[in-house]
Write a protein that holds these residues in place. Sequence first.
Motif, PDB file in Angstrom:
ATOM      1  N   ARG A 145       0.828  -1.213   0.000  1.00  0.00           N
ATOM      2  CA  ARG A 145       0.000   0.000   0.000  1.00  0.00           C
ATOM      3  C   ARG A 145       0.862   1.264   0.000  1.00  0.00           C
ATOM      4  NH1 ARG A 145      -3.657  -3.576   2.847  1.00  0.00           N
ATOM      5  NH2 ARG A 145      -2.532  -3.294   4.820  1.00  0.00           N
ATOM      6  N   ASP A 183       1.845   1.663  -3.515  1.00  0.00           N
ATOM      7  CA  ASP A 183       0.691   2.159  -4.250  1.00  0.00           C
ATOM      8  C   ASP A 183       0.606   3.690  -4.161  1.00  0.00           C
ATOM      9  OD1 ASP A 183      -1.793   1.620  -5.711  1.00  0.00           O
ATOM     10  OD2 ASP A 183      -2.813   2.305  -3.911  1.00  0.00           O
ATOM     11  N   GLY A 236      -6.205  -3.265  -0.994  1.00  0.00           N
ATOM     12  CA  GLY A 236      -6.012  -1.827  -0.858  1.00  0.00           C
ATOM     13  C   GLY A 236      -5.003  -1.217  -1.804  1.00  0.00           C
ATOM     14  N   VAL A 237      -4.571  -1.982  -2.819  1.00  0.00           N
ATOM     15  CA  VAL A 237      -3.649  -1.444  -3.832  1.00  0.00           C
ATOM     16  C   VAL A 237      -4.512  -0.860  -4.944  1.00  0.00           C
ATOM     17  CG1 VAL A 237      -1.724  -1.973  -5.385  1.00  0.00           C
ATOM     18  CG2 VAL A 237      -1.917  -3.154  -3.193  1.00  0.00           C
TER      19      VAL A 237
END
Length: 385
Positions: free
Chosen positions: A149, A152, A173-174
Amino acid sequence: MRIVDVCAFYTPHGGGVKTYIDRKLAAGTAAGHEIVVIAPGERDAVEERFPGARIVWLASPPLPFDRRYRYFHDEAALHGALDRVRPAMIEASSPWSSAAMVGRWQGSAPRALVMHADPLSAYAYRWFGGLASINMIDRGFARYWNHLRRLDAAYDLIVSASGNLTDRLRAGGVTRATTVPMGVEPGLFSPGFRDADLRAGLLRRCGLGPDATLLVGVGRYSAEKRWGMVIDAVHAAGTQRSIGLVLIGDGRGRRGLVARAAGSPHVVVGEAIRDRTTLARTMASADALVHGCEAETFCMVAAEARASALPLIVPDRGGAADHARGADDRRYRAADGASLRDTIVAFAGRQVATRVPDAPRTMDDHFDELFAAYADLRAPAVLAA
């Protein structure tokens, strides 16, 4: 556009990443881009491949567990190389420390992370899958997900070649993960290479006649490929059907696989086929490709099998599963030897369908799509200038 690929997995010894990068050097130049690969090497050097394409080697130590590969250990040296090259677009090709180094570089170029590896599937899910669910394993590896993340947030694009991997990244959550599938080498793999005499010869090596089912498996002889599970499943399926298996590959695990196959004359643990035309002929002449690894980020060999009109027997997770779309293709429960055995038995007893290949997606198609995505990322900066 000057595209700089910081590629921690590139090595002159070969492998899938080398094949990919070498094709990118050619495709990028043909498309009018300048491609620069920064890779860890034995010493500092610049290797000119052809006009508009070069490799910048940075002196780096070897990996302790596989000395064919090296790793970036000097962040300042890497940043210095990026400063000198002055990229218009940056790629990082590994989700490990080199991606974090690139993320911390102070330059303004847009950057993309290309997921050439899926460490959770290759290691964590394989090691602990018999003890816990994937959701539980993910919670136990929260530190790695937090790392992804953070990447990301530092990158403009996270590129995955597999819809399966993209879905997992987004669920974790990426948010910038997107799928850009890879493809096969243009003009090579084809059902036109099917050769009945070659098939009969391979079955003879397995001690079987031409009425048997011929399975091939292609890939490195390493633990994550699960060739031992494949061998055991073919042994068990062979008590019900006449089945031969020819494995094609290399690696330190070969000796153990030869020993594991010793209980059956119908399993051949062969060597790698370096000549690509010979490999294409061999694949087209088999009855199915069998694959054991659920950690593939794309599974090039499955794409090559599809281009050869070769049915697939593959796990239901990972990049290989994305290719199993034909009437004769079969998916089994990943990492489940009994499921693989039953799938092989059912496949060997099927009524053979007419094999009609799809028009294969090529690596050049992949790079066209990838370079277009990079151009879109650069457009705001160009307009602002």
